[in-house]
Write a protein that holds these residues in place. Structure first.
Motif, PDB file in Angstrom:
ATOM      1  N   MET A 142     102.527  73.907  41.553  1.00 48.58           N
ATOM      2  CA  MET A 142     101.292  73.746  42.332  1.00 48.58           C
ATOM      3  C   MET A 142     100.460  72.636  41.701  1.00 48.58           C
ATOM      4  O   MET A 142     100.372  72.540  40.480  1.00 48.58           O
ATOM      5  N   LYS A 143      99.840  71.798  42.538  1.00 47.98           N
ATOM      6  CA  LYS A 143      99.129  70.632  42.037  1.00 47.98           C
ATOM      7  C   LYS A 143      97.829  70.430  42.803  1.00 47.98           C
ATOM      8  O   LYS A 143      97.788  70.618  44.023  1.00 47.98           O
ATOM      9  N   ILE A 144      96.778  70.040  42.090  1.00 48.46           N
ATOM     10  CA  ILE A 144      95.517  69.653  42.711  1.00 48.46           C
ATOM     11  C   ILE A 144      95.542  68.143  42.915  1.00 48.46           C
ATOM     12  O   ILE A 144      95.808  67.385  41.986  1.00 48.46           O
ATOM     13  N   LEU A 145      95.278  67.693  44.133  1.00 47.76           N
ATOM     14  CA  LEU A 145      95.376  66.273  44.446  1.00 47.76           C
ATOM     15  C   LEU A 145      94.135  65.507  43.994  1.00 47.76           C
ATOM     16  O   LEU A 145      93.005  65.980  44.121  1.00 47.76           O
ATOM     17  N   ASN A 146      94.372  64.297  43.476  1.00 45.52           N
ATOM     18  CA  ASN A 146      93.266  63.408  43.137  1.00 45.52           C
ATOM     19  C   ASN A 146      92.957  62.489  44.320  1.00 45.52           C
ATOM     20  O   ASN A 146      93.597  62.573  45.375  1.00 45.52           O
ATOM     21  N   SER A 147      91.996  61.616  44.162  1.00 44.30           N
ATOM     22  CA  SER A 147      91.523  60.807  45.283  1.00 44.30           C
ATOM     23  C   SER A 147      92.611  59.889  45.845  1.00 44.30           C
ATOM     24  O   SER A 147      92.713  59.711  47.070  1.00 44.30           O
ATOM     25  N   ASP A 148      93.429  59.301  44.979  1.00 39.84           N
ATOM     26  CA  ASP A 148      94.513  58.442  45.459  1.00 39.84           C
ATOM     27  C   ASP A 148      95.571  59.249  46.208  1.00 39.84           C
ATOM     28  O   ASP A 148      96.102  58.805  47.228  1.00 39.84           O
ATOM     29  N   GLU A 149      95.879  60.423  45.690  1.00 38.43           N
ATOM     30  CA  GLU A 149      96.889  61.274  46.333  1.00 38.43           C
ATOM     31  C   GLU A 149      96.407  61.811  47.677  1.00 38.43           C
ATOM     32  O   GLU A 149      97.208  62.028  48.591  1.00 38.43           O
ATOM     33  N   LEU A 150      95.089  62.008  47.803  1.00 39.76           N
ATOM     34  CA  LEU A 150      94.543  62.482  49.084  1.00 39.76           C
ATOM     35  C   LEU A 150      94.797  61.472  50.205  1.00 39.76           C
ATOM     36  O   LEU A 150      95.015  61.851  51.355  1.00 39.76           O
ATOM     37  N   LYS A 151      94.793  60.199  49.881  1.00 39.86           N
ATOM     38  CA  LYS A 151      95.067  59.170  50.893  1.00 39.86           C
ATOM     39  C   LYS A 151      96.512  59.264  51.377  1.00 39.86           C
ATOM     40  O   LYS A 151      96.794  59.107  52.576  1.00 39.86           O
ATOM     41  N   ILE A 152      97.422  59.545  50.476  1.00 40.25           N
ATOM     42  CA  ILE A 152      98.827  59.726  50.858  1.00 40.25           C
ATOM     43  C   ILE A 152      98.981  60.998  51.682  1.00 40.25           C
ATOM     44  O   ILE A 152      99.701  61.027  52.689  1.00 40.25           O
ATOM     45  N   ALA A 153      98.299  62.067  51.257  1.00 44.65           N
ATOM     46  CA  ALA A 153      98.367  63.335  51.979  1.00 44.65           C
ATOM     47  C   ALA A 153      97.856  63.184  53.405  1.00 44.65           C
ATOM     48  O   ALA A 153      98.404  63.793  54.339  1.00 44.65           O
ATOM     49  N   GLU A 154      96.815  62.378  53.613  1.00 42.46           N
ATOM     50  CA  GLU A 154      96.293  62.159  54.953  1.00 42.46           C
ATOM     51  C   GLU A 154      97.375  61.581  55.870  1.00 42.46           C
ATOM     52  O   GLU A 154      97.535  62.023  57.018  1.00 42.46           O
ATOM     53  N   THR A 155      98.110  60.615  55.372  1.00 48.18           N
ATOM     54  CA  THR A 155      99.191  60.011  56.162  1.00 48.18           C
ATOM     55  C   THR A 155     100.269  61.038  56.492  1.00 48.18           C
ATOM     56  O   THR A 155     100.772  61.094  57.623  1.00 48.18           O
ATOM     57  N   THR A 156     100.626  61.857  55.521  1.00 45.09           N
ATOM     58  CA  THR A 156     101.644  62.892  55.740  1.00 45.09           C
ATOM     59  C   THR A 156     101.184  63.899  56.786  1.00 45.09           C
ATOM     60  O   THR A 156     101.931  64.275  57.693  1.00 45.09           O
ATOM     61  N   LEU A 157      99.932  64.344  56.665  1.00 46.30           N
ATOM     62  CA  LEU A 157      99.399  65.324  57.604  1.00 46.30           C
ATOM     63  C   LEU A 157      99.294  64.754  59.020  1.00 46.30           C
ATOM     64  O   LEU A 157      99.479  65.475  59.995  1.00 46.30           O
ATOM     65  N   TYR A 158      99.015  63.464  59.116  1.00 43.54           N
ATOM     66  CA  TYR A 158      98.904  62.826  60.428  1.00 43.54           C
ATOM     67  C   TYR A 158     100.197  62.983  61.229  1.00 43.54           C
ATOM     68  O   TYR A 158     100.161  63.156  62.446  1.00 43.54           O
ATOM     69  N   ALA A 159     101.316  62.951  60.525  1.00 49.66           N
ATOM     70  CA  ALA A 159     102.616  63.085  61.189  1.00 49.66           C
ATOM     71  C   ALA A 159     102.846  64.488  61.733  1.00 49.66           C
ATOM     72  O   ALA A 159     103.759  64.702  62.534  1.00 49.66           O
ATOM     73  N   HIS A 160     102.027  65.454  61.301  1.00 49.61           N
ATOM     74  CA  HIS A 160     102.191  66.842  61.734  1.00 49.61           C
ATOM     75  C   HIS A 160     101.092  67.291  62.705  1.00 49.61           C
ATOM     76  O   HIS A 160     100.970  68.488  62.985  1.00 49.61           O
ATOM     77  N   LEU A 161     100.302  66.342  63.199  1.00 48.37           N
ATOM     78  CA  LEU A 161      99.288  66.694  64.199  1.00 48.37           C
ATOM     79  C   LEU A 161      99.956  67.156  65.482  1.00 48.37           C
ATOM     80  O   LEU A 161     101.056  66.707  65.811  1.00 48.37           O
ATOM     81  N   PRO A 162      99.352  68.068  66.262  1.00 47.65           N
ATOM     82  CA  PRO A 162      98.009  68.634  66.056  1.00 47.65           C
ATOM     83  C   PRO A 162      97.966  69.877  65.169  1.00 47.65           C
ATOM     84  O   PRO A 162      96.888  70.333  64.821  1.00 47.65           O
TER      85      PRO A 162
END
Length: 277
Positions: free
Chosen positions: A1-21
Motif C-alpha cells: 500500500m502506498k500514499i501518492l505524492n504530488s507527481d504520482e497524483l498526476k499519473i493517477a489522474e491519467t489512469t483514472l481517466y481511462a476508467h471513466l465514468p
C-alpha cells in the motif's frame, strides 16, 4: 500500500481517466488536487504505478481534516485487493464514523461483511444516478437579456443561506464545507433586485455539480436550467469533468438533467454508506 505524492497524483489522474465514468468520483478528487485546490486528503493505492484499487480519505496528519465530515471514496477493479486493503492493511480507520460516498454498489456485500467483522454499523444512506455530459456544446442558450445581468457568483456572505437550505448542511461543518466550496470552486447564482441569491449551483470538492437550489417563491422560471447550462459550459471550457450524482428518489432532478443531455451508464449504480461504531 502506498500514499501518492504530488507527481504520482498526476499519473493517477491519467489512469483514472481511462476508467471513466465508473472512476469519476475518485477522478474528481484527484483532478481538483492536481489543479492546486486546498484539501485535507491522502490518496492510497495498492501498488504503483499499476494499481487496481485507489482510496481517497482524510489525511490523519492534517489538523484541518477534523473541521470537515469524515468522508471516504474508493474505486477498485479487484474486490479481493480492496478487501485486503480494508482489512489486513487497515487502509481505513474503522474506529470512527465515516461516510463512504459514490461507491459501486457491487462492493456492498463485501463492505457489509467487513463492517460486521469489526462490529461496525453499516447503513445504506442513498442510491444515486451518475449523470455525465460529454459534449456541453449542444446545450441550449438559456440566458436571456433580462436574466444575464442577474447571473453572478456566490461570495462568502452567501454561505449561511446555502448551508441552511442544503439537505446535508445546517451545522458548523456544513457551513465550513460550503465556505470552502465558494472560496475555491466555480459557483453560479441568480440574484433578486436586492442582489441576493435566489437560485444557485455549486461544485463539490470532487468536481461534481451539486447543491442546486431555488428559493420556493422563485421556482418555475427556468433558473435551474440556466444555472446548469452555464456551469456545464464553464466546467467544460476549463477541462473539468461535467457530471453530477442524483438521488434515485429525486425524479424531478433526474428528468431536469436528462432533458439537458446528461446520460448515465445503465450498468453502473453508486451509493453512499455510513459506518459508525
Amino acid at each position: 500500500m502506498k500514499i501518492l505524492n504530488s507527481d504520482e497524483l498526476k499519473i493517477a489522474e491519467t489512469t483514472l481517466y481511462a476508467h471513466l465514468p465508473k472512476s469519476i468520483k475518485v477522478y474528481g478528487f484527484v483532478f481538483a488536487m492536481n489543479k492546486g485546490k486546498p484539501h485535507t486528503l491522502e490518496v492510497l493505492v495498492d501498488t504503483w504505478p499499476a494499481f487496481t484499487t485507489i482510496i481517497v480519505q482524510p489525511d490523519p496528519n492534517n489538523n484541518r481534516a477534523k473541521d470537515f465530515r469524515k468522508k471516504v471514496t474508493l474505486y477498485s477493479t479487484d474486490e479481493e485487493v480492496l478487501r485486503r486493503m480494508l482489512t489486513v492493511e487497515n487502509a481505513v480507520d474503522w474506529s470512527t464514523y465515516f461516510l463512504l460516498g459514490g461507491c459501486d454498489v457491487r462492493h456492498s456485500p463485501m463492505l457489509k461483511e467487513i463492517a460486521a467483522s469489526w462490529g461496525i454499523n453499516m447503513k445504506g444512506y442513498t442510491l444515486v444516478h451518475l449523470m455525465t455530459l460529454t459534449d456541453p456544446n449542444h446545450l441550449p442558450e438559456l440566458i436571456t437579456s433580462d436574466l444575464e445581468p442577474r447571473m453572478s457568483v456566490l461570495n462568502e456572505s452567501h454561505a449561511d443561506v446555502v448551508n441552511n437550505t442544503w439537505k446535508f448542511g445546517g451545522d458548523d461543518k456544513g457551513y465550513r464545507n460550503i465556505l470552502n466550496l465558494i472560496r475555491h470552486y466555480p459557483t453560479f447564482c441568480i440574484t433578486d433586485e436586492n442582489n441576493q441569491p435566489v437560485s444557485w449551483v455549486l461544485l463539490y470538492d470532487y468536481c461534481a455539480m451539486g447543491i442546486l437550489y431555488t428559493q420556493p417563491e422563485h421556482r418555475g422560471k427556468g433558473y435551474a436550467k440556466a444555472l446548469i447550462t452555464t456551469m456545464a459550459k464553464r466546467l467544460h471550457s476549463q477541462g473539468y469533468p461535467v457530471y453530477c450524482f442524483i438521488e434515485e428518489s429525486n425524479l424531478l432532478s433526474y428528468k431536469l438533467f436528462q432533458s439537458l443531455g446528461f446520460t448515465e451508464d445503465p450498468s453502473y449504480r453508486a451509493a453512499w454508506y455510513e459506518f459508525s461504531c
